[in-house]
Scaffold this motif. Structure first.
Motif, PDB file in Angstrom:
ATOM      1  N   GLY A 115     -16.599  -7.690  41.847  1.00 29.17           N
ATOM      2  CA  GLY A 115     -17.932  -7.511  41.279  1.00 29.17           C
ATOM      3  C   GLY A 115     -18.857  -6.777  42.231  1.00 29.17           C
ATOM      4  N   LEU A 116     -18.809  -7.153  43.499  1.00 32.63           N
ATOM      5  CA  LEU A 116     -19.610  -6.467  44.517  1.00 32.63           C
ATOM      6  C   LEU A 116     -19.236  -4.988  44.584  1.00 32.63           C
ATOM      7  N   LEU A 117     -17.943  -4.696  44.506  1.00 30.38           N
ATOM      8  CA  LEU A 117     -17.487  -3.310  44.558  1.00 30.38           C
ATOM      9  C   LEU A 117     -17.940  -2.515  43.338  1.00 30.38           C
ATOM     10  N   TYR A 118     -17.832  -3.102  42.158  1.00 34.09           N
ATOM     11  CA  TYR A 118     -18.225  -2.386  40.946  1.00 34.09           C
ATOM     12  C   TYR A 118     -19.693  -1.958  41.011  1.00 34.09           C
ATOM     13  N   VAL A 119     -20.562  -2.897  41.389  1.00 34.66           N
ATOM     14  CA  VAL A 119     -21.995  -2.596  41.452  1.00 34.66           C
ATOM     15  C   VAL A 119     -22.282  -1.582  42.554  1.00 34.66           C
ATOM     16  N   THR A 120     -21.661  -1.784  43.709  1.00 38.20           N
ATOM     17  CA  THR A 120     -21.924  -0.907  44.847  1.00 38.20           C
ATOM     18  C   THR A 120     -21.485   0.525  44.570  1.00 38.20           C
ATOM     19  N   LYS A 121     -20.355   0.693  43.911  1.00 40.23           N
ATOM     20  CA  LYS A 121     -19.857   2.039  43.604  1.00 40.23           C
ATOM     21  C   LYS A 121     -20.914   2.841  42.844  1.00 40.23           C
ATOM     22  N   ILE A 122     -21.511   2.227  41.844  1.00 40.24           N
ATOM     23  CA  ILE A 122     -22.502   2.923  41.024  1.00 40.24           C
ATOM     24  C   ILE A 122     -23.791   3.160  41.792  1.00 40.24           C
ATOM     25  N   VAL A 123     -24.328   2.095  42.382  1.00 38.02           N
ATOM     26  CA  VAL A 123     -25.646   2.196  43.007  1.00 38.02           C
ATOM     27  C   VAL A 123     -25.610   3.045  44.277  1.00 38.02           C
ATOM     28  N   SER A 124     -24.524   2.993  45.032  1.00 41.84           N
ATOM     29  CA  SER A 124     -24.441   3.817  46.245  1.00 41.84           C
ATOM     30  C   SER A 124     -24.489   5.304  45.899  1.00 41.84           C
ATOM     31  N   ASN A 125     -23.900   5.679  44.774  1.00 35.84           N
ATOM     32  CA  ASN A 125     -23.971   7.076  44.346  1.00 35.84           C
ATOM     33  C   ASN A 125     -25.394   7.472  43.966  1.00 35.84           C
ATOM     34  N   TRP A 126     -26.119   6.555  43.353  1.00 37.37           N
ATOM     35  CA  TRP A 126     -27.534   6.834  43.081  1.00 37.37           C
ATOM     36  C   TRP A 126     -28.294   7.026  44.391  1.00 37.37           C
ATOM     37  N   VAL A 136     -27.726  -4.632  50.917  1.00 40.21           N
ATOM     38  CA  VAL A 136     -27.633  -5.935  51.577  1.00 40.21           C
ATOM     39  C   VAL A 136     -26.554  -6.743  50.868  1.00 40.21           C
ATOM     40  N   ASN A 137     -25.538  -7.124  51.608  1.00 42.55           N
ATOM     41  CA  ASN A 137     -24.421  -7.894  51.055  1.00 42.55           C
ATOM     42  C   ASN A 137     -24.524  -9.351  51.496  1.00 42.55           C
ATOM     43  N   LEU A 138     -24.533 -10.258  50.521  1.00 42.33           N
ATOM     44  CA  LEU A 138     -24.598 -11.684  50.846  1.00 42.33           C
ATOM     45  C   LEU A 138     -23.189 -12.185  51.138  1.00 42.33           C
ATOM     46  N   GLY A 139     -22.947 -12.443  52.410  1.00 45.00           N
ATOM     47  CA  GLY A 139     -21.682 -13.023  52.829  1.00 45.00           C
ATOM     48  C   GLY A 139     -21.828 -14.524  52.942  1.00 45.00           C
ATOM     49  N   SER A 140     -21.266 -15.089  53.999  1.00 41.78           N
ATOM     50  CA  SER A 140     -21.293 -16.532  54.210  1.00 41.78           C
ATOM     51  C   SER A 140     -20.712 -16.819  55.584  1.00 41.78           C
ATOM     52  N   HIS A 158     -14.572 -13.209  53.837  1.00 42.20           N
ATOM     53  CA  HIS A 158     -14.056 -12.326  54.882  1.00 42.20           C
ATOM     54  C   HIS A 158     -13.972 -10.901  54.347  1.00 42.20           C
ATOM     55  N   ALA A 159     -13.608 -10.765  53.073  1.00 42.86           N
ATOM     56  CA  ALA A 159     -13.552  -9.438  52.456  1.00 42.86           C
ATOM     57  C   ALA A 159     -14.943  -8.814  52.388  1.00 42.86           C
ATOM     58  N   VAL A 160     -15.949  -9.614  52.065  1.00 42.98           N
ATOM     59  CA  VAL A 160     -17.323  -9.093  52.044  1.00 42.98           C
ATOM     60  C   VAL A 160     -17.724  -8.597  53.426  1.00 42.98           C
ATOM     61  N   ASP A 161     -17.358  -9.343  54.456  1.00 42.48           N
ATOM     62  CA  ASP A 161     -17.648  -8.923  55.831  1.00 42.48           C
ATOM     63  C   ASP A 161     -16.983  -7.584  56.135  1.00 42.48           C
ATOM     64  N   ALA A 162     -15.716  -7.446  55.749  1.00 43.24           N
ATOM     65  CA  ALA A 162     -14.993  -6.191  55.989  1.00 43.24           C
ATOM     66  C   ALA A 162     -15.590  -5.045  55.181  1.00 43.24           C
ATOM     67  N   LEU A 163     -15.920  -5.315  53.930  1.00 47.65           N
ATOM     68  CA  LEU A 163     -16.515  -4.272  53.096  1.00 47.65           C
ATOM     69  C   LEU A 163     -17.871  -3.848  53.633  1.00 47.65           C
ATOM     70  N   ASN A 164     -18.634  -4.801  54.128  1.00 45.69           N
ATOM     71  CA  ASN A 164     -19.929  -4.469  54.720  1.00 45.69           C
ATOM     72  C   ASN A 164     -19.754  -3.477  55.866  1.00 45.69           C
ATOM     73  N   LYS A 165     -18.783  -3.756  56.741  1.00 42.53           N
ATOM     74  CA  LYS A 165     -18.535  -2.870  57.878  1.00 42.53           C
ATOM     75  C   LYS A 165     -18.017  -1.509  57.410  1.00 42.53           C
ATOM     76  N   GLY A 166     -17.167  -1.527  56.379  1.00 38.76           N
ATOM     77  CA  GLY A 166     -16.666  -0.271  55.840  1.00 38.76           C
ATOM     78  C   GLY A 166     -17.758   0.571  55.206  1.00 38.76           C
ATOM     79  N   MET A 167     -18.645  -0.089  54.442  1.00 35.07           N
ATOM     80  CA  MET A 167     -19.774   0.622  53.834  1.00 35.07           C
ATOM     81  C   MET A 167     -20.674   1.247  54.893  1.00 35.07           C
ATOM     82  N   ARG A 168     -20.892   0.503  55.949  1.00 35.54           N
ATOM     83  CA  ARG A 168     -21.761   0.993  57.031  1.00 35.54           C
ATOM     84  C   ARG A 168     -21.210   2.303  57.594  1.00 35.54           C
TER      85      ARG A 168
END
Length: 252
Positions: A115-126, A136-140, A158-168
């Protein structure tokens, strides 16, 4: 011209608290979530109190078609997103790996990661097209420390943490900021959802200490977003004073 923040999972807890805080700071808002009645009620409340504009889009982030259809259907002015807050997320069950419920696993993976990926894909392109943005990604704390019986939930965070670093890394050439907020124990609907409506069991999670509340996390998000243009907060871990890591809490 007012900035725009898109907040997923805005119907309760951290998402709702963040909507209140960003509205107070003058942001127009795109609020998403599965419970349309709650979104409409929150939108009306924020519009009346803060005189901001609010767009509501009700969908389940697990459903790729719904995400694409609803976000792309937003009028052009609402696609000038300055801040995306990927807040939608949940936990289901607290079982050892050999006894885990496969449907629970799918729900957590589909919500917290896909779900995080689906939303991010669209909005990051905008954001790339607009020439600015902050995600801002809510991890834990579960994305940093694995705790007993947390297995799949911890894996998703852990995946959110990795994706956050990858997005950066990936969005760096576009000047888009990326931040992870990793909270410890926060008393919201989280445990009620994890234990599927067992209020008594959910309440015991917070017995004997003062947990964080949704406003604490919302203020941490705002701190990261409100830094000067040249400053990016890569990640922040925010804990109750009584909690040291994912599994160590001092209870009176």
């Amino acid at each position: 011209m007012a900035k725009i923040a898109l907040i997923t999972g805005a119907t309760s807890g951290i998402g709702e608290a963040t909507a209140h805080l960003f509205a107070r700071e003058g942001y127009n808002l795109v609020l998403t979530g599965r419970r349309l009645d709650r979104l409409d009620k929150l939108a009306a409340q924020l519009n009346k109190k803060h005189n901001i504009e609010v767009a509501v889009s009700s969908f389940d982030v697990r459903d790729r078609a719904q995400v694409i259809e609803n976000l792309e259907a937003l009028p052009a002015k609402w696609k000038k997103i300055n801040v995306l807050i990927n807040n939608a997320g949940l936990s289901q069950g607290l079982d050892p790996i050999d006894k885990g419920d496969l449907d629970d696993w799918d729900t957590m993976i589909d919500t917290n990661v896909k779900g995080l990926l689906y939303v991010t894909k669209i909005v990051s392109n905008w954001m790339i097209a607009n020439g600015n943005g902050h995600i801002v990604n809510l991890g834990s704390i579960a994305g940093i420390d694995v705790y007993t019986n947390g297995n799949v939930y911890c894996a998703t965070k852990h995946a959110v943490d990795a994706l956050n670093k990858g997005m950066r890394l990936d969005l760096l050439p576009h000047g888009i900021k990326v931040t992870a907020i990793h909270p410890g124990a926060v008393e919201t609907e989280f445990s009620n959802v994890r234990f599927k409506g067992d209020d008594a069991r959910a309440k015991k999670v917070y017995d004997g200490f003062d947990p964080l509340v949704a406003d604490d996390v919302a203020e941490t998000i705002w701190f990261a977003v409100s830094r000067p243009k040249h400053v990016n907060i890569n990640e922040l871990v925010v804990m109750p004073t009584a909690q040291a890591n994912g599994s160590t809490i001092f209870r009176k």
